[in-house]
Scaffold this motif. Sequence first.
Motif, short mmCIF file in Angstrom:
data_model
loop_
_atom_site.label_atom_id
_atom_site.label_comp_id
_atom_site.label_asym_id
_atom_site.label_seq_id
_atom_site.Cartn_x
_atom_site.Cartn_y
_atom_site.Cartn_z
N UNK A 89 0.81 -1.23 0.00
CA UNK A 89 0.00 0.00 0.00
C UNK A 89 0.84 1.28 0.00
N UNK A 90 0.34 2.29 -0.69
CA UNK A 90 0.98 3.60 -0.77
C UNK A 90 0.18 4.59 0.06
N UNK B 292 -8.35 6.55 -5.61
CA UNK B 292 -9.21 5.46 -6.09
C UNK B 292 -8.82 5.01 -7.49
N UNK B 293 -8.55 5.96 -8.37
CA UNK B 293 -8.19 5.62 -9.75
C UNK B 293 -6.80 4.98 -9.82
N UNK B 294 -5.86 5.47 -9.01
CA UNK B 294 -4.53 4.86 -8.97
C UNK B 294 -4.62 3.42 -8.47
N UNK B 295 -5.48 3.20 -7.49
CA UNK B 295 -5.66 1.85 -6.97
C UNK B 295 -6.14 0.90 -8.05
N UNK C 233 1.16 7.38 -14.24
CA UNK C 233 -0.08 6.89 -13.63
C UNK C 233 -0.94 8.05 -13.12
N UNK C 234 -0.30 9.06 -12.54
CA UNK C 234 -1.03 10.22 -12.03
C UNK C 234 -1.70 10.99 -13.17
N UNK C 235 -0.95 11.24 -14.23
CA UNK C 235 -1.50 11.98 -15.36
C UNK C 235 -2.70 11.25 -15.96
#
Length: 324
Positions: A29-30, A51-54, A272-274
């Motif tokens: 987990x991050x 949520x989207x990164x997960x 991933x963030x973008x």
Amino acid sequence: MNLTARRWMAGLGLLVVASSAQAAWPDKPVTMIVPFPPGGATDSVARSVANKLGESLKQSFVVENKAGATGTIGAAQAARAAPDGYTLMVTSLAPLVVAPHLMKGIPYDPAKDFTYLTVAVQTPNVLVVNPKLAPQINSVQDVLALLKSKPGEISFATSGAGSSDHLTAELFWQKTGTKGLHIPYKGGAPAISDLLGNQVDMSFQNVNAVLPHIKAGKLKAIAVTGNKRSPVLPDVPTFAEASVPGLEVYAWQAVVAPKGIPDDVRNKLSQALTAAIKDPAVSKPFTDVGLEVVANSPEAFTEFQKKESARWKQVIEAGGITVQ
């Protein structure tokens, strides 16, 4: 095999192990530190992106609120964390480009202690007045008349000393030769709550944070600090239109990591963030409430941070603004 060859093979093995470990990120987990209370704009952005990164990275991204001292408590914790990609911070501009010029003894250096990943979104602020004042305040000129009739008495709620809404209020007073009473809170949510309850008179808040209350008629919007009208408040003028030029202010939320994270982890995080921020499932709820998607690169964010820091330093020094 001679000694040199064995050493070479051992070194190669370590490189392979290190490379594999980094390539496996994230394999646990991050933590995403938010240096403000739950419920505010920064917290909302963090939870949507987490949520989207997960989903995309098949790992848990856990939002952890560490509020206090204009976000500097949470920022200090993020700066001290191991630079391994397992601690991030989602923050507003305050801890990165404002607090360092307002507060003494901050236990981190924004320019040296963070890796800048992306500015997620930005939004202008909007001046809103409470329900009690709403019937008599219909324009910026009405606000100015009230401030001049009661100098230093009209209260302005902010999400904290040194926040964008605080500095917007200070800049507004500077530009108009007026003065209000600054009431700082520990985040936007409690400030808005007291505004709705008529405990404070008015506030500069992020458009997205108060849009539902404006739409419901619980708060009255007077003007926005953007260089153009907000798409979600098309009938609300800018301050330039209301004869108060120079009050162009954007609040923003961004993602940083402790300085020194491996390049491949930084690159994977950036991509991933973008992707997460631009995903319609994330971006549409943002734009629907007045946020503008930015999702820039680490390099662009680094340059932007430098310019924002210099800008707010000038505003703070020109106004002699201090935080006790």
